[in-house]
Write a protein that holds these residues in place. Structure first.
Motif, short mmCIF file in Angstrom:
data_model
loop_
_atom_site.label_atom_id
_atom_site.label_comp_id
_atom_site.label_asym_id
_atom_site.label_seq_id
_atom_site.Cartn_x
_atom_site.Cartn_y
_atom_site.Cartn_z
N VAL A 61 0.87 -1.17 0.00
CA VAL A 61 0.00 0.00 0.00
C VAL A 61 0.91 1.22 0.00
O VAL A 61 1.96 1.23 0.65
CB VAL A 61 -0.92 0.01 1.23
N THR A 62 0.53 2.24 -0.74
CA THR A 62 1.40 3.40 -0.97
C THR A 62 0.80 4.66 -0.36
O THR A 62 -0.42 4.86 -0.42
CB THR A 62 1.62 3.61 -2.48
N ALA A 63 1.66 5.50 0.17
CA ALA A 63 1.24 6.81 0.66
C ALA A 63 2.19 7.87 0.14
O ALA A 63 3.39 7.62 -0.06
CB ALA A 63 1.22 6.83 2.19
N VAL A 64 1.65 9.06 -0.08
CA VAL A 64 2.44 10.22 -0.47
C VAL A 64 2.14 11.34 0.52
O VAL A 64 0.97 11.61 0.82
CB VAL A 64 2.12 10.69 -1.90
N ALA A 65 3.17 11.96 1.03
CA ALA A 65 3.02 13.12 1.90
C ALA A 65 3.77 14.29 1.29
O ALA A 65 4.94 14.16 0.91
CB ALA A 65 3.56 12.81 3.30
N LEU A 66 3.09 15.43 1.20
CA LEU A 66 3.67 16.65 0.66
C LEU A 66 3.90 17.64 1.80
O LEU A 66 3.04 17.79 2.68
CB LEU A 66 2.75 17.26 -0.39
N PHE A 67 5.04 18.31 1.75
CA PHE A 67 5.41 19.23 2.82
C PHE A 67 5.77 20.60 2.22
O PHE A 67 6.44 20.65 1.17
CB PHE A 67 6.63 18.71 3.59
N PRO A 68 5.39 21.67 2.89
CA PRO A 68 5.81 22.98 2.41
C PRO A 68 7.30 23.22 2.60
O PRO A 68 7.91 24.02 1.88
CB PRO A 68 4.98 23.96 3.25
#
Length: 485
Positions: A232-239
């Motif tokens: 299972v895949t997750a993507v997290a975006l950060f400023p």
């Protein structure tokens, strides 16, 4: 020390190759300069390559033994080569050398489903091995970014890692036994025939990551594991990059068994988007690409990634999403694997200059490392720094781009590269996590190792290669006995 002082042939001394031609397979020995030239370098930019004497395309163990017997008698240097996908100049020619190409030894000799092992020749491509053992319900986990083109022999020679090594380990963790041709042409088997074994010294381990300086690996027995479950895949975006760094550290401290933790900074995402539309947001400061396979339990994988989402949001993630759609996961992983070709295109657009770095850091040092990258980018605006890597184990790949025709920019790029090397050591890390030392970082190895360790390296080299003919001028060239000049 000169070649004559070592009792070896000088780079430009004439050497009669007739005896070697008679001993190797028909057509294996090549001296045509037009053929030698493209075989004289790997993919490392700005690493010098000498003028080789000959190329031997080995087809068998006996070809390799014949080359080493001849080279040992004549004192001729030998540079082992595979697919030449390396990024540190380890496969580059040296003057007067015989290039020994083992990529044609590419048979998968055996798969044993009971022992969960396979035996391969060094020229087998990593992805081809993965595809082959899948039909047995087995997997070979190490997966360098060059998985589709790099060979197992080269992976062993550099102890290659990859995207999933945060959970499944690197090449070293899967090597059970090696057959090696030594500098004088003798053939030996090193390692253990069983899952456990402590008979004698673990000499096989010396050859993993040795970059062709101790012997020629001609056969490899590898451990396999049951087929890996779909992740299972997750993507997290950060400023900001700091949030991504803090998330990696917090996830590790919490003990989650993630099978992939990859990092892309804003510059890298922009370069990837220019290369191909992967749907990466240009406005984000950093991205973490994370997977969990839950050891085959999908519910556990989702639990892992829910926990990851919580940690990421607590540390400032602007967006987190989770998907168990294999197609979506494959697109995201493909984007990560496209970093190198995207960088190649960007390099040409920027004037052809590129340093590809490879440092491995303690996880707690990632934030400081990212901050220093920002400082260097601001200090040297005529270079571009893009950073990506295997954040889960601290293995970062900052790349420095510049106009090779601009002397000032080229000098600044070299300064940045050196500062990154020094910073890696200052933060408690190492100068290379998986690309190797080669010619690119040989002076930095002498800075990482203490004087006693340097001397031990040279004693091992002397024991295995007393005439100094195996890949000279590379990894060990700048080490000094007892740390003296």
């Amino acid at each position: 020390m000169t070649g004559s002082e070592r009792g070896t042939a000088g780079a430009h001394d004439p050497v009669d190759l007739a005896a070697l031609r008679a001993d190797v397979s028909a057509g294996a020995l090549i001296t045509d300069a037009d053929v030698l030239a493209p075989h004289s370098q790997d993919r490392a930019p700005f690493c010098t390559a000498g003028r080789a004497r000959a190329l031997v395309r080995a087809r068998s163990v006996e070809d390799v033994r014949a080359v080493m017997r001849f080279a040992h008698r004549q004192g001729v240097p030998v540079v082992p080569q595979g697919a030449r996908t390396g990024l540190a100049g380890g496969a580059n020619a040296v003057d007067g050398a015989i290039l020994l190409d083992v990529s044609g030894m590419n048979r998968i000799l055996n798969v044993d489903p009971v022992e969960r092992t396979c035996t391969v020749e060094p020229g087998v491509v990593n992805q081809d091995l993965k595809d082959h053992v899948r039909s047995f319900g087995l997997a070979y986990p190490p997966d360098p970014g060059s998985v589709a083109i790099s060979t197992i022999g080269g992976n062993v020679a550099t102890d290659a890692g990859g995207l999933c090594c945060v959970k499944y380990g690197v090449t070293r963790d899967y090597v059970r036994r090696l057959r090696v041709v030594l500098a004088d042409g003798e053939l030996t088997t090193l390692g253990r025939p069983t899952a456990k074994g402590v008979a004698g010294l673990a000499l096989s381990q010396l050859f993993i990551g040795s970059e062709g300086t101790l012997g020629i690996i001609v056969e490899i027995e590898l451990d396999l594991v049951p087929a890996l479950p779909s992740p299972v895949t997750a993507v997290a975006l950060f400023p900001a990059q700091s949030g991504a760094a803090e998330t990696v550290s917090a996830v590790a401290a919490a003990g989650y068994r993630l099978s992939m933790v990859e990092y892309l900074d804003r510059t890298t995402m922009g370069i990837l988007q220019d290369y191909r539309d992967f749907g990466l947001p240009a406005e984000s400061g950093a991205m973490l690409l994370v997977q969990s396979d839950g050891d085959g339990d999908t519910s556990r994988a989702h639990t892992d990634l829910q926990a990851f989402e919580g940690v990421a949001r607590e540390r400032g993630a602007s967006e987190v999403w989770v998907s168990d759609d294999p197609a979506e996961s494959e697109v995201l992983v493909a984007a990560r694997r496209a970093v190198n070709p995207a960088f190649e295109k960007f390099t040409h657009a920027r004037g052809g200059g590129q340093f590809i770095d490879d440092v491995c850091l303690p996880l707690g040092a990632l934030r400081r490392f990212f901050e220093e990258l920002d400082r260097l980018a601001a200090q040297y605006p005529d270079v571009v720094i893009a950073n990506s890597g295997h954040a889960g184990d601290g293995n970062m790949h900052p790349c420095v781009f510049f106009d090779a025709a601009d002397a000032t920019a080229a000098a600044h790029a070299q300064l940045v590269f050196d500062e990154l090397m020094a910073l890696g050591l200052e933060l408690g890390g190492t100068i290379t996590g998986e690309h190797g030392v080669g010619g690119l970082k040989r002076s930095w190895l002498a800075r990482e190792l203490d004087p006693v360790a340097q001397d031990l390296h040279l004693r091992v080299k002397q024991a295995f290669d007393p005439r100094g003919i195996l890949n000279p001028g590379k990894m060990l060239a700048d080490l000094s006995p007892q740390g003296t000049a």
